[in-house]
Design an enzyme around this catalytic site. Structure first.
Site, PDB file in Angstrom:
ATOM      1  N   ASP A 333     -27.742   0.588 -24.491  1.00  0.00           N
ATOM      2  CA  ASP A 333     -27.653  -0.679 -25.188  1.00  0.00           C
ATOM      3  C   ASP A 333     -26.726  -1.582 -24.392  1.00  0.00           C
ATOM      4  OD1 ASP A 333     -28.190  -2.351 -27.473  1.00  0.00           O
ATOM      5  OD2 ASP A 333     -26.109  -2.036 -28.054  1.00  0.00           O
ATOM      6  N   ASN A 698     -27.316  43.934 -13.653  1.00  0.00           N
ATOM      7  CA  ASN A 698     -28.300  44.732 -14.394  1.00  0.00           C
ATOM      8  C   ASN A 698     -29.397  45.249 -13.469  1.00  0.00           C
ATOM      9  OD1 ASN A 698     -26.780  44.013 -16.567  1.00  0.00           O
ATOM     10  ND2 ASN A 698     -28.266  42.601 -17.445  1.00  0.00           N
ATOM     11  N   ASN A 726     -21.563  48.014 -18.388  1.00  0.00           N
ATOM     12  CA  ASN A 726     -22.091  46.838 -19.078  1.00  0.00           C
ATOM     13  C   ASN A 726     -20.985  46.127 -19.863  1.00  0.00           C
ATOM     14  OD1 ASN A 726     -24.379  45.221 -19.901  1.00  0.00           O
ATOM     15  ND2 ASN A 726     -24.107  46.107 -21.932  1.00  0.00           N
TER      16      ASN A 726
END
Length: 897
Positions: A333, A698, A726
């Site tokens: 704007d 992983n 993990n």
């Protein structure tokens, strides 16, 4: 007759009498009985609520995401294996993310509440010829409403009387100057909201004068109601990261299930114990799912949001932080965002030339001449100060009409203080501004006992009333065409131009209320005003362009003004400016297909309606663009909500726009968006680094377990080893990546392609080859230690795999730069996480109490040294990869030289 049908749609084209007849009412208003009947027919003058979900349904809806379902399944499996720590950790992460999503959705629902609050105003209504005050909710079509300065317009009205009535419509149209209202019919059917000067809209503010109007629309049929409807129907789009993670989660889940099934089958074929292989496969499945990913993303976004608050950007919805990094278009704007939302004098025309504001100094405007024989500029500045209703409060702020405050400030800057001048030249009488005359005149005591009148208003009207012009040589004959040409030139540059005249009287006229006193004027000059662009706006626009982001201006203002501002801040190119500007009316006439073809070439939209702003955002999104929409008015709310990221103004923004937005600029500064974009890019880079880190880890675990049997080796790791690695490697080290500083050249590269895979730019390849390297190092460690007859081979493999991942996290802190150049201390959290993980891993080896739990044995000094050396292979491999990347990127530069 309806409360928003044909009558309301064409009211601006009808005369007052036609509107009254169409609504079956009179100037005396409706009877009480008729008003009651219409209330039953049309309902209350309130904004209706859309279908709302209960808080419980909102909360439960957060668990539908595929990645969340996979994590919940992993939590159940971990619990079945007796790993309650993993189960609890995953559950906490899932609930945390669900709570975050719930809060975001709940806040979004507040937009409608803000609209209703804005509309809840009292109204002065005439019924049966008797005025009275009632709640605005009780208004019906056909009611006669009285307006005066300070009132909020309670419904959409067709004005029947307008006495010097001015209404501020910035919340609806974006225009900073109050609109002069009148009662005449307007022939043009396609006028925008801001050009329908015989209508007053619900939620706008009366700033001056008084008036009367007949209600033509109530409730959801008003302009404000139409915006509320768009908010209810509007959709919030998913962020780029959310879209990528949905795809990523589904592919990952399928891949993990396939690999784990394969590991289980291969183990059975090798006559491994079925229960152990089942537990190994399940443990591998739990380990392969990056359960820390949602937490890392949440914490990364939260840390980014905290940093952005210090940079004056308040994030309401966390995903918006990352979305900024994908933005390709910023639809801003104009008023208050790119400009100051404050009228100021840009130039003054005096003595037959335009004088820039910078030259209007005290030295040039030494002192007023006092008579028409005075110098033009001092006399003009005297007129600006005296013929002015603005005033300065004790605190120093100047209050009043925006145009008059600008004239007041300019006169004061030139050394012509209104309070000081009024002591010498007190006001004797005035003829207030009138939209029909388009003039304002004030009378003041003057030199030698005479009286002076100063008249200001529309240039063409002042010129009609003047026959002389003041120059440095005195008065001379006025050449109207010359002055008109100068005015048109300034107007073509987007300035609002006023004419200023004066007349000296022997004494105060007996009747100062007639237009006759505004004749025989001597022209003093012209004043060109503009709501100027922010000082830093041009630099910010240029930074956006360097970063590959297209800035677009969307405004309810006049096309000439919009074009002038856009050119000043370099939103418009000099090559083809005409092709880059479009008005709301022209946009309305374009088919969706034609607009779709042009939308990526347009840079300025002027005189647009709220639904058109929404249309622009949608069109860009349909072309594959990611759109940020900045705005402060009610009119911006639907587009703010629909945009990929809606940015509201914190100072001038309405509650509605803030509630519909994703982010609020606390300083209303367009430049703050640039800082936010840089932060968004940094955060996404760090999220990618975590995905690279955790998926490579992983991958390394999967390759280690999957490939060992093919080399005639036993399963190298136990389920407890997999779950421990993990736990310690995915947690703190991954979270510490969120604190990584931004890469060099962050704002010199183009935005990410919205449809770009999360594995783009070599991330997928890196996961595969580094995972293979990690697996290979682990298998080599296993084969060598078994062949060497080392009894602790499984502990060595366990440690090598764990510490290889630590070396990897240090190496991937930068895509290109070496860790040795970055320095270990440039990210202290990751260094701390590395040392803590190392200490925990050594504890599993050397603390006797932990040996039976983790099935480990203490390593000799030689075995530990060999383990540490093998663990560094992955770190060195990634550093070599970055060396090659730097060499390849510098090759074209050397050729260019």
């Amino acid at each position: 007759m309806t409360n928003g049908g044909p009558v309301a749609a064409k009211s601006h084209q009808q005369s007052v009498e036609e509107s009254l007849a169409g609504l079956r009412t009179t100037r005396q208003g409706l009877s009480a009985a008729e008003a009651l009947a219409r209330q039953a027919q049309h309902g209350p003058n309130e904004l209706a609520e859309g279908k709302r979900r209960t808080a419980l349904r909102m909360f439960l809806g957060q668990f539908k995401d595929f990645m969340i379902v996979v994590l919940l399944a992993a939590a159940v499996i971990a619990g079945a294996l007796g790993e309650m720590a993993d189960t609890i950790a995953i559950a906490v992460i899932v609930v945390l993310n669900a709570a975050l999503g719930f809060v975001q959705e709940y806040r979004a629902e507040k937009a409608m509440a803000a609209l209703r609050k804005m509309a809840a105003t009292p109204a002065t209504v005439v019924r049966g010829g008797v005025p009275g005050v009632i709640p605005a909710a009780g208004l019906v079509p056909g009611d006669i409403v009285l307006l005066e300065a300070g009132n909020v317009v309670p419904a959409d009205l067709r004005l029947t009387e307008a006495l010097k009535l001015r209404v501020e419509e910035a919340a609806l149209t974006g225009e900073s100057v109050p609109v002069e209202k009148q009662t005449d019919a307007l022939a043009d059917e396609g006028l925008s909201v801001g050009d329908r000067t015989n209508l007053a809209y619900r939620g706008t503010l009366v700033t001056y004068g008084r008036g009367t109007g007949v209600v033509i629309a109530t409730g959801m049929k008003t302009e404000l109601g139409r915006i509320a409807t768009m908010l209810q129907e509007g959709e919030e789009t998913k962020t780029p990261l959310q879209k990528r993670l949905v795809v990523f989660g589904k592919k990952l889940a399928l891949a993990v299930l396939a690999i784990c099934a394969l590991v289980f089958v291969v183990g059975l074929l090798r006559n491994e114990p079925p229960l152990q292989m089942l537990l190994t496969a399940i443990s591998l499945a739990v380990a392969a799912i990056p359960e820390a990913l949602p937490a890392v993303i949440t914490i990364s976004l939260a840390l980014g949001a905290k940093k952005m608050v210090r940079q004056n950007a308040l994030v309401r919805k966390l995903p918006a932080v990352e979305t900024l990094g994908s933005v390709t278009y910023i639809c801003s704007d104009k008023t208050g965002t790119l400009t100051l939302n404050r009228m100021s004098v840009e130039e003054v025309y005096a003595d037959r030339r335009w004088i820039p504001e910078a030259e209007l100094s005290r030295d040039q405007a030494a002192a007023p001449g006092g008579t028409t024989r005075g110098l033009p500029l001092p006399t003009l500045l005297t007129a600006l100060a005296l013929s002015n209703d603005a005033r300065q409060e004790a605190a120093g702020a100047v209050v009043g009409d925006p145009t008059e405050t600008a004239l007041f400030a300019q006169a004061a800057a030139g050394g012509f203080s209104k309070p000081a001048l009024e002591l010498r030249h007190p006001r004797l009488a005035e003829l207030p501004f009138d939209s029909e005359r388009k003039l304002m005149t004030t009378f003041h005591a003057w030199e030698e006992g005479k009286v002076v009148s100063f008249t200001k208003g529309a240039v063409e009207v002042v010129l009609e009333r003047a026959d002389r012009v003041l120059t440095a040589q005195g008065e001379s004959e006025l050449v109207r065409s010359e002055v008109l040409g100068a005015a048109e030139k300034s107007a073509a540059e987007g300035l609002r131009v006023l004419g200023i005249g004066m007349r000296v009287w022997d004494r105060l006229p007996e009747d100062t209320a007639t237009e006759q006193v505004e004749t025989g004027l001597t022209l003093l000059g012209l004043v060109g005003l503009l709501d100027p662009p922010r000082q830093e706006a041009k630099e910010s626009v240029q930074t956006c362009r360097t970063a590959g982001i297209v800035p677009v201006m969307i405004t309810g203002d006049h096309p000439l003004t919009a074009r002038a501002i856009a050119r000043r801040i370099s939103i418009l190119d000099d090559d083809h400016p005409a092709e880059q500007v479009i008005t709301g009316r022209e946009l309305e006439q374009l088919s969706s297909e034609e607009f779709g073809r042009r939308v990526e070439h347009l840079r300025v939209y002027a005189r647009v309606a709220p639904e058109q702003k929404l249309k622009i955002v949608k069109a860009l999104q349909d072309r594959g663009q990611f759109v940020a929409m900045t705005g402060d008015g009610v009119n911006d709310a639907p587009a703010l909500r629909r945009a990929d990221i809606g940015v509201a103004m914190g100072i001038t923004g309405t509650d509605v726009s803030k509630e519909a937005s994703h982010m609020i600029l606390l300083d209303d500064n367009f430049a703050t968006i640039v800082k936010a974009v840089a932060e968004g890019r940094r955060i996404f880079d760090n999220i990618r680094k975590f995905i690279k880190y955790t998926m490579t880890s992983n991958s390394g675990e999967i390759w280690t377990i999957f490939l060992a049997p093919f080399f005639g080796l036993p399963i190298p790791l136990l389920p407890i080893h997999i779950l421990w690695i993990n736990l310690v490697t995915d947690g703190l080290p991954g979270l510490a990546l969120a604190a990584e500083p931004g890469e060099k050249g962050l704002m010199e590269r183009p935005p990410r392609q919205p449809k770009e895979s999360i594995f783009a730019h070599g991330l997928g390849t890196h996961i595969v080859w580094v995972g293979l390297l990690m697996g290979a190092v682990s298998i080599v460690t296993q084969a060598w230690s078994i062949r060497a007859g080392l009894a602790h081979w499984q502990t060595m493999v366990f440690t090598v795999l764990c510490l290889s991942q630590m070396g990897h996290v240090l190496a991937i802190r930068s895509e290109r730069e070496s860790l040795f150049r970055q320095g270990l201390f440039s990210n202290r959290p990751i260094l701390g996480a590395f040392l803590l993980t190392l200490a925990l891993q050594l504890a599993t080896i050397y603390v006797p109490l932990l040996n039976p739990i983790f099935k480990t044995q203490p390593l000799t000094l030689g075995e530990l040294a060999a383990t540490l050396a093998l663990s560094s292979v992955v770190f060195l491999g990634v550093e070599i990869e970055k060396l090659f990347r730097r060499a390849l990127s510098s090759r074209p530069t050397r050729r260019a030289r």
